[in-house]
Design a protein around this motif. Structure first.
Motif, PDB file in Angstrom:
ATOM      1  N   CYS A   1       1.573  -3.013  -8.049  1.00 35.27           N
ATOM      2  CA  CYS A   1       1.097  -3.017  -6.659  1.00 35.27           C
ATOM      3  C   CYS A   1      -0.363  -3.455  -6.581  1.00 35.27           C
ATOM      4  CB  CYS A   1       1.267  -1.638  -6.026  1.00 35.27           C
ATOM      5  SG  CYS A   1       2.965  -1.216  -5.647  1.00 35.27           S
ATOM      6  N   LEU A   2      -1.188  -2.975  -7.494  1.00 35.55           N
ATOM      7  CA  LEU A   2      -2.589  -3.390  -7.493  1.00 35.55           C
ATOM      8  C   LEU A   2      -2.729  -4.878  -7.786  1.00 35.55           C
ATOM      9  CD1 LEU A   2      -4.546  -0.510  -9.251  1.00 35.55           C
ATOM     10  CD2 LEU A   2      -4.508  -1.113  -6.841  1.00 35.55           C
ATOM     11  N   LEU A   3      -1.934  -5.387  -8.724  1.00 36.86           N
ATOM     12  CA  LEU A   3      -1.978  -6.805  -9.059  1.00 36.86           C
ATOM     13  C   LEU A   3      -1.624  -7.669  -7.855  1.00 36.86           C
ATOM     14  CD1 LEU A   3      -2.056  -9.095 -11.299  1.00 36.86           C
ATOM     15  CD2 LEU A   3       0.419  -8.775 -11.360  1.00 36.86           C
ATOM     16  N   TYR A   4      -0.551  -7.331  -7.171  1.00 37.57           N
ATOM     17  CA  TYR A   4      -0.130  -8.160  -6.043  1.00 37.57           C
ATOM     18  C   TYR A   4      -0.981  -7.923  -4.795  1.00 37.57           C
ATOM     19  CZ  TYR A   4       3.548 -10.251  -8.679  1.00 37.57           C
ATOM     20  OH  TYR A   4       4.222 -10.977  -9.614  1.00 37.57           O
ATOM     21  N   LEU A   5      -1.618  -6.778  -4.668  1.00 40.36           N
ATOM     22  CA  LEU A   5      -2.612  -6.614  -3.595  1.00 40.36           C
ATOM     23  C   LEU A   5      -3.810  -7.528  -3.839  1.00 40.36           C
ATOM     24  CD1 LEU A   5      -2.650  -2.785  -2.864  1.00 40.36           C
ATOM     25  CD2 LEU A   5      -2.239  -4.603  -1.219  1.00 40.36           C
ATOM     26  N   ALA A   6      -4.235  -7.605  -5.086  1.00 39.53           N
ATOM     27  CA  ALA A   6      -5.332  -8.520  -5.421  1.00 39.53           C
ATOM     28  C   ALA A   6      -4.912  -9.966  -5.196  1.00 39.53           C
ATOM     29  CB  ALA A   6      -5.771  -8.310  -6.868  1.00 39.53           C
TER      30      ALA A   6
ATOM     31  N   GLY B   1       9.151  10.802 -19.643  1.00 33.91           N
ATOM     32  CA  GLY B   1       8.447   9.590 -20.087  1.00 33.91           C
ATOM     33  C   GLY B   1       8.848   8.378 -19.278  1.00 33.91           C
ATOM     34  N   TYR B   2      10.141   8.265 -18.963  1.00 35.88           N
ATOM     35  CA  TYR B   2      10.627   7.145 -18.157  1.00 35.88           C
ATOM     36  C   TYR B   2      10.024   7.191 -16.748  1.00 35.88           C
ATOM     37  CZ  TYR B   2      13.832   4.059 -15.689  1.00 35.88           C
ATOM     38  OH  TYR B   2      14.355   3.061 -14.923  1.00 35.88           O
ATOM     39  N   GLY B   3      10.010   8.365 -16.140  1.00 33.56           N
ATOM     40  CA  GLY B   3       9.443   8.502 -14.795  1.00 33.56           C
ATOM     41  C   GLY B   3       7.966   8.161 -14.754  1.00 33.56           C
ATOM     42  N   VAL B   4       7.228   8.616 -15.731  1.00 26.82           N
ATOM     43  CA  VAL B   4       5.793   8.312 -15.789  1.00 26.82           C
ATOM     44  C   VAL B   4       5.584   6.820 -16.015  1.00 26.82           C
ATOM     45  CG1 VAL B   4       3.684   8.679 -17.123  1.00 26.82           C
ATOM     46  CG2 VAL B   4       5.106  10.621 -16.502  1.00 26.82           C
ATOM     47  N   THR B   5       6.382   6.224 -16.903  1.00 28.34           N
ATOM     48  CA  THR B   5       6.256   4.790 -17.186  1.00 28.34           C
ATOM     49  C   THR B   5       6.550   3.956 -15.948  1.00 28.34           C
ATOM     50  OG1 THR B   5       6.881   5.162 -19.483  1.00 28.34           O
ATOM     51  CG2 THR B   5       7.084   2.913 -18.651  1.00 28.34           C
ATOM     52  N   VAL B   6       7.611   4.287 -15.248  1.00 29.23           N
ATOM     53  CA  VAL B   6       7.957   3.544 -14.037  1.00 29.23           C
ATOM     54  C   VAL B   6       6.862   3.711 -12.979  1.00 29.23           C
ATOM     55  CG1 VAL B   6       9.574   3.479 -12.094  1.00 29.23           C
ATOM     56  CG2 VAL B   6      10.425   3.544 -14.417  1.00 29.23           C
ATOM     57  N   GLY B   7       6.342   4.915 -12.836  1.00 26.35           N
ATOM     58  CA  GLY B   7       5.281   5.145 -11.862  1.00 26.35           C
ATOM     59  C   GLY B   7       4.009   4.372 -12.185  1.00 26.35           C
ATOM     60  N   VAL B   8       3.627   4.361 -13.447  1.00 21.52           N
ATOM     61  CA  VAL B   8       2.410   3.644 -13.848  1.00 21.52           C
ATOM     62  C   VAL B   8       2.594   2.138 -13.697  1.00 21.52           C
ATOM     63  CG1 VAL B   8       0.908   3.106 -15.813  1.00 21.52           C
ATOM     64  CG2 VAL B   8       1.540   5.463 -15.345  1.00 21.52           C
TER      65      VAL B   8
ATOM     66  N   VAL C   1       0.839  -1.200   0.000  1.00 23.08           N
ATOM     67  CA  VAL C   1       0.000   0.000   0.000  1.00 23.08           C
ATOM     68  C   VAL C   1       0.879   1.257   0.000  1.00 23.08           C
ATOM     69  CG1 VAL C   1      -1.685   1.318   1.341  1.00 23.08           C
ATOM     70  CG2 VAL C   1      -1.979  -1.143   1.049  1.00 23.08           C
ATOM     71  N   VAL C   2       1.956   1.244   0.774  1.00 29.22           N
ATOM     72  CA  VAL C   2       2.879   2.388   0.795  1.00 29.22           C
ATOM     73  C   VAL C   2       3.529   2.563  -0.580  1.00 29.22           C
ATOM     74  CG1 VAL C   2       5.040   3.227   1.801  1.00 29.22           C
ATOM     75  CG2 VAL C   2       3.275   2.283   3.278  1.00 29.22           C
ATOM     76  N   SER C   3       3.938   1.458  -1.200  1.00 26.58           N
ATOM     77  CA  SER C   3       4.522   1.536  -2.545  1.00 26.58           C
ATOM     78  C   SER C   3       3.507   2.043  -3.559  1.00 26.58           C
ATOM     79  CB  SER C   3       5.021   0.154  -2.979  1.00 26.58           C
ATOM     80  OG  SER C   3       6.031  -0.291  -2.140  1.00 26.58           O
ATOM     81  N   TRP C   4       2.262   1.631  -3.388  1.00 28.59           N
ATOM     82  CA  TRP C   4       1.195   2.085  -4.277  1.00 28.59           C
ATOM     83  C   TRP C   4       1.024   3.608  -4.177  1.00 28.59           C
ATOM     84  CZ3 TRP C   4      -4.159   3.337  -2.979  1.00 28.59           C
ATOM     85  CH2 TRP C   4      -4.981   3.419  -4.092  1.00 28.59           C
ATOM     86  N   VAL C   5       1.036   4.127  -2.946  1.00 25.03           N
ATOM     87  CA  VAL C   5       0.902   5.576  -2.746  1.00 25.03           C
ATOM     88  C   VAL C   5       2.099   6.304  -3.347  1.00 25.03           C
ATOM     89  CG1 VAL C   5       0.837   7.392  -0.990  1.00 25.03           C
ATOM     90  CG2 VAL C   5      -0.590   5.361  -0.728  1.00 25.03           C
ATOM     91  N   PHE C   6       3.312   5.787  -3.134  1.00 27.87           N
ATOM     92  CA  PHE C   6       4.497   6.426  -3.698  1.00 27.87           C
ATOM     93  C   PHE C   6       4.481   6.401  -5.222  1.00 27.87           C
ATOM     94  CE2 PHE C   6       7.246   5.683   0.304  1.00 27.87           C
ATOM     95  CZ  PHE C   6       6.785   6.864   0.845  1.00 27.87           C
TER      96      PHE C   6
END
Length: 118
Positions: A82-87, A69-76, A30-35
């Motif tokens: 994170c959502l996949l592994y939370l599920a 573009g790299y920063g946005v790609t890494v963030g997305v 969850v913390v990684s998801w927020v970051f």
């Protein structure tokens, strides 16, 4: 928690959200998801500037559009992972096959190791 295959109790148990939320890996996800939201949100919001003298917008990171573009790609990608592994954490106690549990745990380890190694 009872001992079982790959760190989980017996399959088919009741879903307990209180236990899920208290697990350290869930808290870290969850913390990684927020970051990840902070990373791609801040770059998309303030990473590009319009200069009155220039007709197009440019990236604030050394005027290199690849850096933004790299920063946005890494963030997305971090957001989606994170959502996949939370599920998967929610669904994991219902997985009855030891082979499927092994695949889930090894994929989590593989993604975590990939993220840790530059």
């Amino acid at each position: 928690m009872e001992g079982g295959a790959y760190g989980a109790g017996k399959a088919g148990g009741a879903f307990d959200p209180h236990t899920l939320v208290r697990q350290p890996h869930t808290i870290l996800r969850v913390v990684s998801w927020v970051f990840s939201i902070v990373v791609f949100g801040s770059i998309v919001n303030e990473g590009y500037l319009n200069s009155p003298s220039e007709g197009q917008e440019f990236c604030v990171y050394n005027r290199n559009p690849g850096a933004c573009g790299y920063g946005v790609t890494v963030g997305v990608l971090a957001f989606l992972t994170c959502l996949l592994y939370l599920a998967l954490d929610v669904y994991f106690p219902q997985i009855s096959s030891v082979k499927d549990r092994k695949k889930a745990v090894l994929s989590d380890i593989g993604v975590s190791a990939r993220d840790a190694c530059p």
